[in-house]
Design a protein around this motif. Sequence first.
Motif, PDB file in Angstrom:
ATOM      1  N   PRO A   4       0.829  -1.209   0.000  1.00  0.00           N
ATOM      2  CA  PRO A   4       0.000   0.000   0.000  1.00  0.00           C
ATOM      3  C   PRO A   4       0.857   1.250   0.000  1.00  0.00           C
ATOM      4  CG  PRO A   4      -0.039  -1.041   2.168  1.00  0.00           C
ATOM      5  CD  PRO A   4       0.680  -1.983   1.258  1.00  0.00           C
ATOM      6  N   VAL A   5       0.395   2.278  -0.717  1.00  0.00           N
ATOM      7  CA  VAL A   5       1.118   3.553  -0.737  1.00  0.00           C
ATOM      8  C   VAL A   5       0.625   4.489   0.364  1.00  0.00           C
ATOM      9  CG1 VAL A   5       1.591   3.395  -3.197  1.00  0.00           C
ATOM     10  CG2 VAL A   5      -0.497   4.530  -2.444  1.00  0.00           C
ATOM     11  N   TRP A   6      -0.489   4.123   0.998  1.00  0.00           N
ATOM     12  CA  TRP A   6      -1.042   4.948   2.084  1.00  0.00           C
ATOM     13  C   TRP A   6      -1.986   4.097   2.909  1.00  0.00           C
ATOM     14  CZ3 TRP A   6      -6.092   6.397   3.303  1.00  0.00           C
ATOM     15  CH2 TRP A   6      -6.233   7.436   4.246  1.00  0.00           C
ATOM     16  N   SER A   7      -2.021   4.329   4.201  1.00  0.00           N
ATOM     17  CA  SER A   7      -2.970   3.666   5.109  1.00  0.00           C
ATOM     18  C   SER A   7      -3.587   4.717   6.010  1.00  0.00           C
ATOM     19  CB  SER A   7      -2.265   2.603   5.972  1.00  0.00           C
ATOM     20  OG  SER A   7      -1.790   1.549   5.179  1.00  0.00           O
ATOM     21  N   LEU A  17     -13.881   3.793   8.442  1.00  0.00           N
ATOM     22  CA  LEU A  17     -13.461   2.536   7.840  1.00  0.00           C
ATOM     23  C   LEU A  17     -11.955   2.565   7.603  1.00  0.00           C
ATOM     24  CD1 LEU A  17     -13.966  -0.172   6.309  1.00  0.00           C
ATOM     25  CD2 LEU A  17     -14.428   1.204   4.268  1.00  0.00           C
ATOM     26  N   PRO A  18     -11.182   1.727   8.316  1.00  0.00           N
ATOM     27  CA  PRO A  18      -9.736   1.662   8.066  1.00  0.00           C
ATOM     28  C   PRO A  18      -9.476   1.078   6.661  1.00  0.00           C
ATOM     29  CG  PRO A  18     -10.280   0.731  10.204  1.00  0.00           C
ATOM     30  CD  PRO A  18     -11.574   0.900   9.464  1.00  0.00           C
ATOM     31  N   VAL A  19      -8.703   1.798   5.867  1.00  0.00           N
ATOM     32  CA  VAL A  19      -8.461   1.380   4.486  1.00  0.00           C
ATOM     33  C   VAL A  19      -6.970   1.472   4.159  1.00  0.00           C
ATOM     34  CG1 VAL A  19     -10.740   2.005   3.601  1.00  0.00           C
ATOM     35  CG2 VAL A  19      -8.910   3.720   3.631  1.00  0.00           C
ATOM     36  N   GLN A  20      -6.615   0.823   3.068  1.00  0.00           N
ATOM     37  CA  GLN A  20      -5.280   0.920   2.501  1.00  0.00           C
ATOM     38  C   GLN A  20      -5.411   1.287   1.021  1.00  0.00           C
ATOM     39  OE1 GLN A  20      -3.834  -3.033   3.632  1.00  0.00           O
ATOM     40  NE2 GLN A  20      -2.444  -2.075   5.104  1.00  0.00           N
ATOM     41  N   MET A  21      -4.475   2.079   0.523  1.00  0.00           N
ATOM     42  CA  MET A  21      -4.560   2.587  -0.842  1.00  0.00           C
ATOM     43  C   MET A  21      -3.413   2.014  -1.673  1.00  0.00           C
ATOM     44  SD  MET A  21      -5.036   6.591  -1.898  1.00  0.00           S
ATOM     45  CE  MET A  21      -3.327   7.121  -1.798  1.00  0.00           C
ATOM     46  N   TYR A  22      -3.759   1.560  -2.885  1.00  0.00           N
ATOM     47  CA  TYR A  22      -2.789   0.943  -3.777  1.00  0.00           C
ATOM     48  C   TYR A  22      -2.817   1.649  -5.142  1.00  0.00           C
ATOM     49  CZ  TYR A  22      -3.230  -2.909  -0.396  1.00  0.00           C
ATOM     50  OH  TYR A  22      -3.273  -3.658   0.756  1.00  0.00           O
ATOM     51  N   SER A  23      -1.676   1.733  -5.785  1.00  0.00           N
ATOM     52  CA  SER A  23      -1.629   2.314  -7.133  1.00  0.00           C
ATOM     53  C   SER A  23      -2.416   1.428  -8.087  1.00  0.00           C
ATOM     54  CB  SER A  23      -0.178   2.436  -7.622  1.00  0.00           C
ATOM     55  OG  SER A  23       0.519   3.388  -6.862  1.00  0.00           O
ATOM     56  N   ALA A  24      -3.248   2.058  -8.917  1.00  0.00           N
ATOM     57  CA  ALA A  24      -4.092   1.303  -9.845  1.00  0.00           C
ATOM     58  C   ALA A  24      -3.411   1.083 -11.190  1.00  0.00           C
ATOM     59  CB  ALA A  24      -5.418   2.028 -10.054  1.00  0.00           C
ATOM     60  N   SER A  25      -2.304   1.739 -11.445  1.00  0.00           N
ATOM     61  CA  SER A  25      -1.653   1.610 -12.749  1.00  0.00           C
ATOM     62  C   SER A  25      -0.150   1.521 -12.564  1.00  0.00           C
ATOM     63  CB  SER A  25      -1.999   2.807 -13.642  1.00  0.00           C
ATOM     64  OG  SER A  25      -1.592   4.015 -13.036  1.00  0.00           O
ATOM     65  N   LEU A 112      -8.844   1.328  -3.306  1.00  0.00           N
ATOM     66  CA  LEU A 112      -9.021   1.363  -1.855  1.00  0.00           C
ATOM     67  C   LEU A 112      -9.513  -0.005  -1.394  1.00  0.00           C
ATOM     68  CD1 LEU A 112     -10.751   4.783  -1.026  1.00  0.00           C
ATOM     69  CD2 LEU A 112      -8.407   4.102  -0.508  1.00  0.00           C
ATOM     70  N   GLY A 113      -8.848  -0.569  -0.396  1.00  0.00           N
ATOM     71  CA  GLY A 113      -9.264  -1.854   0.156  1.00  0.00           C
ATOM     72  C   GLY A 113      -9.357  -1.778   1.665  1.00  0.00           C
ATOM     73  N   PRO A 114     -10.196  -2.636   2.289  1.00  0.00           N
ATOM     74  CA  PRO A 114     -10.279  -2.637   3.764  1.00  0.00           C
ATOM     75  C   PRO A 114      -8.974  -3.133   4.364  1.00  0.00           C
ATOM     76  CG  PRO A 114     -11.493  -4.490   2.834  1.00  0.00           C
ATOM     77  CD  PRO A 114     -11.049  -3.661   1.672  1.00  0.00           C
ATOM     78  N   ARG A 115      -8.633  -2.608   5.540  1.00  0.00           N
ATOM     79  CA  ARG A 115      -7.354  -2.973   6.159  1.00  0.00           C
ATOM     80  C   ARG A 115      -7.383  -4.385   6.723  1.00  0.00           C
ATOM     81  NH1 ARG A 115      -5.185   0.999  10.638  1.00  0.00           N
ATOM     82  NH2 ARG A 115      -5.859   2.512   9.082  1.00  0.00           N
ATOM     83  N   GLY A 116      -8.564  -4.922   6.958  1.00  0.00           N
ATOM     84  CA  GLY A 116      -8.682  -6.285   7.474  1.00  0.00           C
ATOM     85  C   GLY A 116     -10.035  -6.881   7.119  1.00  0.00           C
ATOM     86  N   LYS A 117     -10.155  -8.209   7.255  1.00  0.00           N
ATOM     87  CA  LYS A 117     -11.405  -8.897   6.906  1.00  0.00           C
ATOM     88  C   LYS A 117     -12.566  -8.469   7.802  1.00  0.00           C
ATOM     89  CE  LYS A 117      -9.214 -13.015   4.955  1.00  0.00           C
ATOM     90  NZ  LYS A 117      -9.074 -14.494   5.050  1.00  0.00           N
ATOM     91  N   GLU A 118     -12.261  -8.018   9.025  1.00  0.00           N
ATOM     92  CA  GLU A 118     -13.333  -7.626   9.951  1.00  0.00           C
ATOM     93  C   GLU A 118     -14.068  -6.360   9.488  1.00  0.00           C
ATOM     94  OE1 GLU A 118      -9.384  -6.181  11.822  1.00  0.00           O
ATOM     95  OE2 GLU A 118     -10.130  -7.772  10.506  1.00  0.00           O
ATOM     96  N   TYR A 119     -13.484  -5.637   8.515  1.00  0.00           N
ATOM     97  CA  TYR A 119     -14.121  -4.416   8.014  1.00  0.00           C
ATOM     98  C   TYR A 119     -14.834  -4.650   6.678  1.00  0.00           C
ATOM     99  CZ  TYR A 119     -10.776  -2.590  11.390  1.00  0.00           C
ATOM    100  OH  TYR A 119     -10.044  -2.367  12.533  1.00  0.00           O
TER     101      TYR A 119
END
Length: 348
Positions: A4-7, A17-25, A112-119
């Motif tokens: 992830p490039v950002w959390s 909602l705790p999330v993590q951000m990833y580059s899409a390209s 954007l993805g959840p930081r864990g399965k519980e979210y």
Amino acid sequence: MARPVWSGSLSFGLVSLPVQMYSASESHTVHFHQIERGTSDRIRNKRVNERTGEEVPAEDIVKGLDAGDAYVVVEPEELDDIAPGRSKALEISGFVDLDEVAPMFFDKTYYLGPRGKEYAKVYRLLHKALSRPHKAGIATLVLRNREHLVAVKAEADLLVLHTLHWADEIRDPHHEMANLPENPKVTDRELKTAVQLIETLSTDRAPGEYHDTYQEHVRRLVVAKQKGETVEKAAKPPESTNVVDPMDVLRSSVETARGKKKSGSAGGKNASGTQRSSGTKKSEAPKKSAQAKRPGEGKKSARLDRLTKAELYERAAEAGVRGRSSMSREESIAALSPSGGRSRAKAS
């Protein structure tokens, strides 16, 4: 798996909602090293003190803003202190219709993805809520010491974040370009023909079906040079037609586009690369004369056979051939041949 490039936390209302951000390209550009000609020696860039000429270690480099008579020095930690928590918060301040955001505002895309399965449930709830009204959440995000305006929206089965340009970053085209037309008159006939050309060139091909052909050529060039081979040069770009009255060129473009579509579906091309007849219309070109051809006549016709329909149209325009916009390729060749020229002279 990508890192992830950002959390941080994505919040709207009282929901967080705790999330993590990833580059899409990612870039597939072929990257070259700089080397000295005639050697294999790499060229390196160094951080050098311009006064002493000595290299400076990274930990001794700070940011400084030129204030005229001196530099104002700012430490990295001081930049973090003036935005406490904001670099870890993604707070949606409102929702807008996606159609209201002009494409020129969009910059870069992230997943954007959840930081864990519980979210997972909260994540899916926000995704479905954004999907139905076709809305985007507008927020700000501090990333790499810079504040970004962002839009969060639902796409497929995940949330995506687009960084947006600020309004004052969008240039006014009337200030940037000197030759923007004021309001030239366009006739209904010209507009109808232009729309017809657009419809003829319309395609069902999705952006995902395209690929970077230039990078493929670069890789072929590298492989060829490794083998000591040469690579064929690309064709030169078409020259400008310098058209003032667009009607003739528009008509020719429509016919050329239709011809390409027919060649792809009906007959295609034969072994010599010329268009096969589809059988729907017989050529009206004059039959071969029993008389002997003039010197060079056969050679000129052979040259005409190698021209495209668009090139034939340009020659017909130069020669003043009447009815050229409605001629087939064979008719254009016949009209431009020496016998066709004699027929035009008799008719005139």
